[in-house]
Scaffold this motif. Sequence first.
Motif, short mmCIF file in Angstrom:
data_model
loop_
_atom_site.label_atom_id
_atom_site.label_comp_id
_atom_site.label_asym_id
_atom_site.label_seq_id
_atom_site.Cartn_x
_atom_site.Cartn_y
_atom_site.Cartn_z
N ASP A 253 53.88 25.45 60.33
CA ASP A 253 52.71 26.31 60.25
C ASP A 253 53.11 27.76 60.50
N THR A 254 52.46 28.68 59.79
CA THR A 254 52.88 30.07 59.88
C THR A 254 51.68 31.01 59.80
N LEU A 255 51.90 32.25 60.19
CA LEU A 255 50.87 33.28 60.14
C LEU A 255 51.32 34.37 59.19
N ILE A 256 50.41 34.83 58.34
CA ILE A 256 50.69 35.97 57.47
C ILE A 256 49.55 36.95 57.58
N TYR A 257 49.80 38.20 57.16
CA TYR A 257 48.74 39.19 57.11
C TYR A 257 48.10 39.18 55.73
N GLN A 258 46.87 39.52 55.67
CA GLN A 258 46.12 39.50 54.42
C GLN A 258 46.85 40.32 53.36
N GLY A 259 47.05 39.71 52.19
CA GLY A 259 47.78 40.36 51.12
C GLY A 259 49.24 39.99 51.07
N ASP A 260 49.77 39.36 52.13
CA ASP A 260 51.16 38.93 52.14
C ASP A 260 51.28 37.52 51.58
N SER A 261 52.52 37.03 51.45
CA SER A 261 52.75 35.68 50.94
C SER A 261 53.90 35.05 51.70
N THR A 262 54.06 33.74 51.56
CA THR A 262 55.13 33.02 52.24
C THR A 262 55.48 31.76 51.46
N ILE A 263 56.75 31.36 51.52
CA ILE A 263 57.18 30.10 50.91
C ILE A 263 56.72 28.96 51.83
N ILE A 264 56.07 27.95 51.29
CA ILE A 264 55.50 26.90 52.13
C ILE A 264 56.20 25.55 52.00
N GLY A 265 57.11 25.39 51.02
CA GLY A 265 57.83 24.13 50.87
C GLY A 265 59.23 24.20 51.42
N ASN A 266 59.76 23.05 51.79
CA ASN A 266 61.14 22.98 52.29
C ASN A 266 61.81 21.75 51.68
N ASN A 267 61.66 21.63 50.34
CA ASN A 267 62.11 20.43 49.65
C ASN A 267 63.42 20.66 48.92
N THR A 268 64.18 19.58 48.75
CA THR A 268 65.42 19.63 48.00
C THR A 268 65.11 19.52 46.51
N SER A 269 66.13 19.66 45.69
CA SER A 269 65.90 19.82 44.26
C SER A 269 66.21 18.57 43.44
N GLU A 270 66.26 17.38 44.08
CA GLU A 270 66.50 16.18 43.30
C GLU A 270 65.30 15.89 42.40
N ASN A 286 53.08 22.32 41.05
CA ASN A 286 53.89 21.12 40.85
C ASN A 286 55.38 21.38 41.04
N CYS A 287 55.71 22.45 41.77
CA CYS A 287 57.10 22.78 42.04
C CYS A 287 57.42 22.40 43.49
N PRO A 288 58.70 22.29 43.85
CA PRO A 288 59.05 21.87 45.22
C PRO A 288 58.61 22.85 46.31
N ASN A 289 58.77 24.16 46.04
CA ASN A 289 58.58 25.15 47.10
C ASN A 289 57.80 26.37 46.60
N PRO A 290 56.48 26.24 46.47
CA PRO A 290 55.69 27.37 45.95
C PRO A 290 55.53 28.48 46.98
N LYS A 291 55.15 29.64 46.48
CA LYS A 291 54.80 30.78 47.33
C LYS A 291 53.29 30.79 47.48
N ALA A 292 52.83 30.91 48.72
CA ALA A 292 51.39 30.90 49.00
C ALA A 292 50.93 32.27 49.46
N SER A 293 49.80 32.72 48.91
CA SER A 293 49.19 33.98 49.34
C SER A 293 47.67 33.79 49.42
N PRO A 294 47.24 32.93 50.33
CA PRO A 294 45.80 32.67 50.45
C PRO A 294 45.07 33.87 51.04
N SER A 295 43.78 33.99 50.71
CA SER A 295 42.97 35.07 51.26
C SER A 295 42.35 34.69 52.60
N VAL A 296 42.28 33.38 52.87
CA VAL A 296 41.76 32.89 54.14
C VAL A 296 42.70 31.81 54.66
#
Length: 357
Positions: A253-270, A286-296
Amino acid sequence: MPRFFCTFSYVKNILIYIYSLLSIVTIGQNQVPNGSFENYVACPTAAAFYQVTPWCGLAGGEEAYNVCFSILYGGGGFGVPDNTTGFQYPRTGNGFGSVALKAVGSGTITAERREYLHVPLINNLQAGKLYCATMFVNLINDGKYTTDRIGMALTSNSYACNQAMPSPQSITPLPIVPQVANTLGNFITDTLNWIEVSGTFTATGTEAYLTIGNFYDDANTSNIVRSGTRTFIYFFIDDVSIEEVFPAKAKNDTLIYQGDSTIIGNNTSEAAMFSWQPTAGLSCTNCPNPKASPSVTTTYTVTKTQCKAVTSDVITVTVSPTGIEDLSYLSNVVRVSPNPTHDILNVDISTSPDSYR
């Protein structure tokens, strides 16, 4: 009044180093060498599966098909796509293998005829680990019969390879229970598309060799009639793999500031299928490690399907309404100087809110 000194270049290098450590993952490795039968000592001709190194055939009649045969000798034979059994493209690459699973008839082909493809694994499997075994199969064009009996057996011991067609063409079914097998009742009838046969198993730590074929006698091997003339049941094989199954992993779990983004997956590439929910704020779903930038503040769930194993994990991304550029609420207790800076950054923290008024 405490004071801290740091250089941007030093902090940048430290952050890059930490990120590189956190980003190291173990990529799933296929433990089957030459799993798509691309490499060979010499272009395979006749019943010469031993040329597809390091594989071999246990009966001597196992065959390999490759584009190289078509280039050297023209169409037919053991070429691709035209061959002695009809027409077939590899699932990937330039080659594929073949194995006889049962003889239905008489003549030189006797009862209980079996062929097996055999290969040493790259590494012994690790005890207690979950593995996914996969292969793709296809019925020959002119086969009169088909079956639902084909499997993948892993053993600690090897079997003697045979480099010459036995006469008569028979070999007793190996007394092994395969860890992964085609579902009973699922008769392979497709002569065009490659059909996946796969499953998961927990390793004991002794598995060092893989054998592919039918491990049951004729009495326990069902067959059905289809079109064609050949009275033995013969499957093409391609893209054989054994990989460790890694569960779905989301980052902490992580904290970001509004307007920022973060990688949320920690999956291997098999090879696996991924699904992320909800989809709001994601760079991909549908990718292993998407970037998330939610507004809430949002809790994301990742579901991973590898082989027939389905696992999931969650991460909550907390969104703060205040960005790093909004320092008004800190102006009474924190002073940053000089601003802007290219080298030294001084951070003065006051315990008295009235110090800088």
